[in-house]
Design a protein around this motif. Sequence first.
Motif, PDB file in Angstrom:
ATOM      1  N   ARG A   1     -21.775  65.776  19.472  1.00 10.33           N
ATOM      2  CA  ARG A   1     -21.405  67.192  19.604  1.00 10.33           C
ATOM      3  C   ARG A   1     -20.452  67.606  18.494  1.00 10.33           C
ATOM      4  O   ARG A   1     -20.595  68.684  17.903  1.00 10.33           O
TER       5      ARG A   1
ATOM      6  N   ARG B   1     -21.215  70.390  15.635  1.00  7.54           N
ATOM      7  CA  ARG B   1     -20.289  71.515  15.451  1.00  7.54           C
ATOM      8  C   ARG B   1     -19.839  71.592  13.994  1.00  7.54           C
ATOM      9  O   ARG B   1     -19.789  72.676  13.396  1.00  7.54           O
TER      10      ARG B   1
ATOM     11  N   GLN C   1     -20.017  62.703  22.700  1.00  6.35           N
ATOM     12  CA  GLN C   1     -18.914  63.498  22.140  1.00  6.35           C
ATOM     13  C   GLN C   1     -18.940  63.471  20.618  1.00  6.35           C
ATOM     14  O   GLN C   1     -18.733  64.500  19.970  1.00  6.35           O
TER      15      GLN C   1
END
Length: 95
Positions: free
Chosen positions: A81, A85, A78
Amino acid sequence: MTYITMQEAFEQSAGLTLHRTTYHRIAKPSKTKPYVRTVKVSGRRLTTIKWVEDYIRQCTEASALAQADSKPVRSAAQRQRNADRADKELTKLGV
């Protein structure tokens, strides 16, 4: 009610052997932390198995409440990611 030393009570109720200073620290009354009820007889701190079990239960409940109030921990995937992003957004903005 049978009074025994704190060391004996912890060994019998939970199978724990603690450092001697720990027994003094957890027997000190506090308004914010759980503590073991004790009586002082001839200069020795004595307790009961029930009081030790109550202390262990209070510690478990306090720990559960603290975990319920905490934010969930993000996994490594997580975090990766989210970092990817953020990199894409910064690239779009030309930063």
